[in-house]
Write a protein that holds these residues in place. Sequence first.
Motif, PDB file in Angstrom:
ATOM      1  N   ALA A 148       0.830  -1.208   0.000  1.00 53.05           N
ATOM      2  CA  ALA A 148       0.000   0.000   0.000  1.00 53.05           C
ATOM      3  C   ALA A 148       0.866   1.260   0.000  1.00 53.05           C
ATOM      4  O   ALA A 148       0.601   2.214  -0.744  1.00 53.05           O
ATOM      5  N   TRP A 149       1.924   1.261   0.816  1.00 50.67           N
ATOM      6  CA  TRP A 149       2.824   2.417   0.853  1.00 50.67           C
ATOM      7  C   TRP A 149       3.551   2.596  -0.477  1.00 50.67           C
ATOM      8  O   TRP A 149       3.671   3.717  -0.980  1.00 50.67           O
ATOM      9  N   LEU A 150       4.053   1.508  -1.030  1.00 53.23           N
ATOM     10  CA  LEU A 150       4.791   1.604  -2.288  1.00 53.23           C
ATOM     11  C   LEU A 150       3.890   2.098  -3.416  1.00 53.23           C
ATOM     12  O   LEU A 150       4.304   2.920  -4.237  1.00 53.23           O
ATOM     13  N   LYS A 151       2.661   1.615  -3.468  1.00 55.16           N
ATOM     14  CA  LYS A 151       1.726   2.073  -4.510  1.00 55.16           C
ATOM     15  C   LYS A 151       1.402   3.554  -4.343  1.00 55.16           C
ATOM     16  O   LYS A 151       1.315   4.286  -5.321  1.00 55.16           O
ATOM     17  N   LYS A 152       1.248   3.982  -3.106  1.00 57.39           N
ATOM     18  CA  LYS A 152       0.904   5.383  -2.846  1.00 57.39           C
ATOM     19  C   LYS A 152       2.028   6.337  -3.267  1.00 57.39           C
ATOM     20  O   LYS A 152       1.773   7.434  -3.764  1.00 57.39           O
ATOM     21  N   TYR A 153       3.284   5.905  -3.080  1.00 64.86           N
ATOM     22  CA  TYR A 153       4.416   6.796  -3.323  1.00 64.86           C
ATOM     23  C   TYR A 153       5.251   6.408  -4.548  1.00 64.86           C
ATOM     24  O   TYR A 153       6.368   6.885  -4.707  1.00 64.86           O
ATOM     25  N   ARG A 154       4.711   5.605  -5.406  1.00 63.88           N
ATOM     26  CA  ARG A 154       5.452   5.140  -6.585  1.00 63.88           C
ATOM     27  C   ARG A 154       5.899   6.281  -7.501  1.00 63.88           C
ATOM     28  O   ARG A 154       6.864   6.159  -8.245  1.00 63.88           O
ATOM     29  N   HIS A 155       5.218   7.388  -7.461  1.00 61.44           N
ATOM     30  CA  HIS A 155       5.558   8.535  -8.314  1.00 61.44           C
ATOM     31  C   HIS A 155       6.796   9.293  -7.812  1.00 61.44           C
ATOM     32  O   HIS A 155       7.319  10.155  -8.514  1.00 61.44           O
ATOM     33  N   LEU A 156       7.267   8.968  -6.612  1.00 60.58           N
ATOM     34  CA  LEU A 156       8.426   9.650  -6.033  1.00 60.58           C
ATOM     35  C   LEU A 156       9.689   8.807  -6.176  1.00 60.58           C
ATOM     36  O   LEU A 156       9.612   7.591  -6.310  1.00 60.58           O
TER      37      LEU A 156
END
Length: 135
Positions: free
Chosen positions: A57-65
């Motif tokens: 969930a964290w990786l999907k949320k911040y994948r754009h960074l």
Amino acid sequence: GLRPNEIFRTSWNEIKLEDAPFTHKIHGDVYGIITIKVAQSKTGRPREIIINKPLSAWLKKYRHLPIYDKTNYRKRFDKLRAIAGYKLTADQTDPAAWHHDVLRKSCATYMCSTTMNFDYVASMMGHTLDVLNNF
């Protein structure tokens, strides 16, 4: 269970997130894999890190960074540690002392308690069983 320098050397290309979890014989539901290549590893051995549901969930949320932002990394980490009530001190008996590798050791302890498979945990952490036993 990644070491900080392994994170710094990792790119989004090494992180494979699954749309739906698959079942791992030891770990249960797996939401992806992080591949640590020889050049990224402290020990010079490749390994795969299982991605669980919260990490996914964290990786999907911040994948754009970027995975690692070198801008003031140490200063930002120290600030987060202070907000959490921990401090850098040589006195390791101080309850507020931040112990070296505490996050990795907590991860290893949790994985040992949930899987009861120490060989597997040692492999995931990039350790030998002897090193893991010293945690």
